[in-house]
Design a protein around this motif. Structure first.
Motif, PDB file in Angstrom:
ATOM      1  N   VAL A 156       2.971   5.770  -3.431  1.00 10.80           N
ATOM      2  CA  VAL A 156       1.558   6.106  -3.559  1.00 10.80           C
ATOM      3  C   VAL A 156       0.931   6.685  -2.290  1.00 10.80           C
ATOM      4  O   VAL A 156       0.199   7.676  -2.341  1.00 10.80           O
ATOM      5  N   ARG A 157       1.236   6.070  -1.175  1.00  7.94           N
ATOM      6  CA  ARG A 157       0.641   6.519   0.077  1.00  7.94           C
ATOM      7  C   ARG A 157       1.176   7.909   0.445  1.00  7.94           C
ATOM      8  O   ARG A 157       0.442   8.778   0.906  1.00  7.94           O
ATOM      9  N   SER A 213       4.758  10.684  -6.352  1.00  7.16           N
ATOM     10  CA  SER A 213       3.993   9.865  -7.275  1.00  7.16           C
ATOM     11  C   SER A 213       4.848   9.406  -8.455  1.00  7.16           C
ATOM     12  O   SER A 213       4.696   8.293  -8.931  1.00  7.16           O
ATOM     13  N   THR A 240       0.822  -1.205   0.000  1.00  8.86           N
ATOM     14  CA  THR A 240       0.000   0.000   0.000  1.00  8.86           C
ATOM     15  C   THR A 240       0.861   1.261   0.000  1.00  8.86           C
ATOM     16  O   THR A 240       0.381   2.359  -0.236  1.00  8.86           O
ATOM     17  N   LYS A 280       4.313  15.860  -3.493  1.00  7.64           N
ATOM     18  CA  LYS A 280       3.346  14.930  -4.078  1.00  7.64           C
ATOM     19  C   LYS A 280       3.805  14.491  -5.465  1.00  7.64           C
ATOM     20  O   LYS A 280       3.769  13.311  -5.800  1.00  7.64           O
ATOM     21  N   GLN A 296      -1.192  15.055  -1.106  1.00 11.57           N
ATOM     22  CA  GLN A 296      -2.371  15.592  -1.779  1.00 11.57           C
ATOM     23  C   GLN A 296      -3.371  16.121  -0.749  1.00 11.57           C
ATOM     24  O   GLN A 296      -3.940  17.207  -0.897  1.00 11.57           O
ATOM     25  N   GLU A 297      -3.552  15.346   0.292  1.00  5.28           N
ATOM     26  CA  GLU A 297      -4.491  15.720   1.345  1.00  5.28           C
ATOM     27  C   GLU A 297      -4.049  17.021   2.023  1.00  5.28           C
ATOM     28  O   GLU A 297      -4.859  17.901   2.309  1.00  5.28           O
ATOM     29  N   GLU A 332      -0.560  10.430  -1.646  1.00 11.37           N
ATOM     30  CA  GLU A 332      -1.924  10.664  -1.141  1.00 11.37           C
ATOM     31  C   GLU A 332      -1.934  11.621   0.041  1.00 11.37           C
ATOM     32  O   GLU A 332      -2.761  12.523   0.127  1.00 11.37           O
ATOM     33  N   LEU A 333      -1.018  11.385   0.974  1.00 13.50           N
ATOM     34  CA  LEU A 333      -0.932  12.243   2.161  1.00 13.50           C
ATOM     35  C   LEU A 333      -0.574  13.674   1.767  1.00 13.50           C
ATOM     36  O   LEU A 333      -1.125  14.638   2.304  1.00 13.50           O
ATOM     37  N   GLU A 393       5.489   8.425   7.041  1.00 12.96           N
ATOM     38  CA  GLU A 393       5.376   7.627   5.823  1.00 12.96           C
ATOM     39  C   GLU A 393       6.697   7.627   5.056  1.00 12.96           C
ATOM     40  O   GLU A 393       7.131   6.600   4.541  1.00 12.96           O
TER      41      GLU A 393
END
Length: 115
Positions: free
Chosen positions: A66-67, A61, A4, A57, A73-74, A70-71, A97
């Motif tokens: 990926v994770r 990517s 993940t 980000k 991006q958030e 995502e973080l 992460e």
């Protein structure tokens, strides 16, 4: 087992495309990530935060993290609306992460040199 944290496909493609340049790419990513983490940790306003998150980000990517992407991006999308404590938590998550995936990239680098 699906990872993940990291999309291994992305790494395989990069390894093939970059060939000898692959270890250097990994080095650059790790060094850049360190810098971006510092930027996130010392960002004093939403704009600085969202810019640092945005560039982090992008590189995450590209590197299949990926994770992490995502973080980031958030954080990027929430920089202007989240509370300081939420932002602090996200920055901590991103830091954690990166610490989690870093050994994978270090390991890739090590193996790239030995093949």
């Amino acid at each position: 087992m699906t990872d993940t944290h990291i999309d291994r496909e992305v790494l395989s493609v990069l390894r093939e495309v970059m060939e000898e340049g692959y270890p250097e790419l990994l080095d650059t990513f790790l060094a850049d990530s360190e810098n971006r983490l510092h930027e996130l940790q010392k960002a004093s306003d939403a704009k600085a935060l969202s810019e640092a998150a945005h560039s982090f980000k992008g590189s995450a990517s590209n590197m299949g993290a990926v994770r992490l992407a995502e973080l980031c991006q958030e954080l990027e999308s929430g920089a202007k609306i989240k509370s300081p404590s939420d932002i602090a938590r996200l920055v901590a998550d991103i830091t954690g992460e990166f610490a989690e995936v870093r050994p994978v990239y270090e390991n890739e680098k090590h193996h790239a040199h030995t093949h």
